[in-house]
Design an enzyme around this catalytic site. Structure first.
Site, PDB file in Angstrom:
ATOM      1  N   ASP A  16     -53.922 -21.465 -43.467  1.00 16.13           N
ATOM      2  CA  ASP A  16     -53.066 -20.376 -43.936  1.00 16.13           C
ATOM      3  C   ASP A  16     -52.060 -19.944 -42.864  1.00 16.13           C
ATOM      4  OD1 ASP A  16     -52.187 -18.579 -45.838  1.00 16.13           O
ATOM      5  OD2 ASP A  16     -53.660 -17.045 -45.308  1.00 16.13           O
ATOM      6  N   ARG A  20     -45.533 -17.288 -42.847  1.00 14.14           N
ATOM      7  CA  ARG A  20     -45.327 -16.194 -41.875  1.00 14.14           C
ATOM      8  C   ARG A  20     -44.937 -16.737 -40.506  1.00 14.14           C
ATOM      9  NH1 ARG A  20     -50.961 -13.557 -43.013  1.00 14.14           N
ATOM     10  NH2 ARG A  20     -51.165 -15.511 -44.155  1.00 14.14           N
ATOM     11  N   TRP A  21     -45.521 -17.861 -40.133  1.00 12.39           N
ATOM     12  CA  TRP A  21     -45.195 -18.483 -38.836  1.00 12.39           C
ATOM     13  C   TRP A  21     -43.699 -18.830 -38.783  1.00 12.39           C
ATOM     14  CZ3 TRP A  21     -43.208 -23.315 -37.587  1.00 12.39           C
ATOM     15  CH2 TRP A  21     -43.295 -23.681 -36.238  1.00 12.39           C
ATOM     16  N   SER A  61     -53.956 -24.585 -53.631  1.00 13.38           N
ATOM     17  CA  SER A  61     -54.940 -24.006 -54.550  1.00 13.38           C
ATOM     18  C   SER A  61     -54.424 -24.028 -55.985  1.00 13.38           C
ATOM     19  CB  SER A  61     -55.256 -22.564 -54.138  1.00 13.38           C
ATOM     20  OG  SER A  61     -54.185 -21.710 -54.472  1.00 13.38           O
ATOM     21  N   ASN A  64     -51.719 -21.638 -56.290  1.00 12.22           N
ATOM     22  CA  ASN A  64     -50.451 -21.858 -55.588  1.00 12.22           C
ATOM     23  C   ASN A  64     -49.310 -22.333 -56.500  1.00 12.22           C
ATOM     24  OD1 ASN A  64     -52.057 -22.909 -52.496  1.00 12.22           O
ATOM     25  ND2 ASN A  64     -51.234 -20.908 -53.044  1.00 12.22           N
ATOM     26  N   ILE A 191     -61.703 -15.551 -49.082  1.00 14.83           N
ATOM     27  CA  ILE A 191     -62.040 -16.946 -49.364  1.00 14.83           C
ATOM     28  C   ILE A 191     -61.007 -17.620 -50.259  1.00 14.83           C
ATOM     29  CG2 ILE A 191     -63.841 -18.394 -50.470  1.00 14.83           C
ATOM     30  CD1 ILE A 191     -64.397 -17.263 -47.615  1.00 14.83           C
TER      31      ILE A 191
END
Ligand code: IPE
Ligand code: IPE
Ligand code: MG
Length: 237
Positions: A16, A20-21, A61, A64, A191
């Protein structure tokens, strides 16, 4: 305690924080996914070299798909590239690769690459890498129930008493033992529908470090944490 003695047999990683990175660096989310996918290749080799037997990575997921069409498209293109490169490193490391999740929603060419990857690596006895692609634990459990029900109808199963082991054999993860350690990067402590059945007795390690910046030093911190845990499985040890 010697770390070698207490290495987890199976590690699961929730990859994850790519978006944001990248945002922090003034870059588009797609750049984070690109660097994240390169990092997956690198970390997978490192984990393999450490002698870890099983690694499961959560890459996409069932939820997603709700992201923008553009982001889903970028991710699918990165999977195309990643899965092909993965085949090369699998041959090199004698690594077995299987996909967990429902591949039927993926484009046909990706499904074909997955078939090749799984077939060509099926006999390898090095690390077993499971890539969770279009994976959701609730979806996995429902699909397992459907398969159980079909086997009851056809007479393959009696339909009277089903053991935990029998049920687990219908899950996508039937080839591997339950994870010992789950790592989630980038600060969230949830989770997000990953391996709900299989994590009954897993240890959890959460780190603020986003996935593209997760390196050997970070991995060692997670392994140190794991080695300090006194593992219990519900019994009075
Ligand atoms: C993980 O990074 C990659 C996928 C879930 C596909 P994110 O895309 O979730 O990045 P953040 O959490 O928004 O930073
Ligand atoms: C979890 O990350 C799924 C993957 C890593 C593939 P998300 O970023 O999608 O999870 P949420 O939405 O924060 O729970
Ligand atoms: Mg996220």
């Amino acid at each position: 305690m010697d770390k070698e003695c207490v290495l987890p047999r199976h590690i699961g990683i929730i990859l994850d924080g790519n978006g944001r990175w990248a945002k922090k660096r003034g870059m588009p989310r797609s750049y984070g996914h690109y660097v994240g996918s390169d990092n997956l290749e690198k970390m997978c080799n490192i984990i393999c070299d450490m002698g870890i037997r099983y690694l499961t990575v959560y890459a996409f997921s069932t939820e997603n798909w709700k992201r923008s069409q553009e982001e889903v498209g970028t991710l699918m293109n990165l999977f195309r590239r990643y899965l092909k490169r993965c085949l090369k490193s699998a041959h090199k490391n004698k690594m077995r690769v299987t996909i967990i999740g429902d591949p039927t929603a993926l484009d046909e060419d990706i499904q074909e690459t997955i078939r090749i990857l799984e077939d060509e690596t099926a006999a390898y006895t090095g690390m077993h890498l499971q890539i969770a692609l279009n994976y959701g634990a609730r979806d996995e459990i429902l699909r397992a129930v459907e398969k159980v029900s079909a086997d009851v109808k056809s007479g393959k199963l009696s339909g009277e008493k089903l053991s935990e082991e029998e049920f687990a054999s219908y899950l996508d993860t039937s080839l591997v033992p339950d994870p010992d350690l789950i790592i989630r990067t980038s600060g969230e402590q949830r989770i997000s529908n990953f391996l709900l059945w299989q994590i009954a007795y897993s240890e959890f390690y959460f780190t603020e470090t986003p996935w593209p910046a997760f390196d050997t030093e970070e991995l060692n911190k997670a392994l140190d944490y794991y080695s300090t845990r006194n593992r219990r499985f519900g019994d009075a040890k």
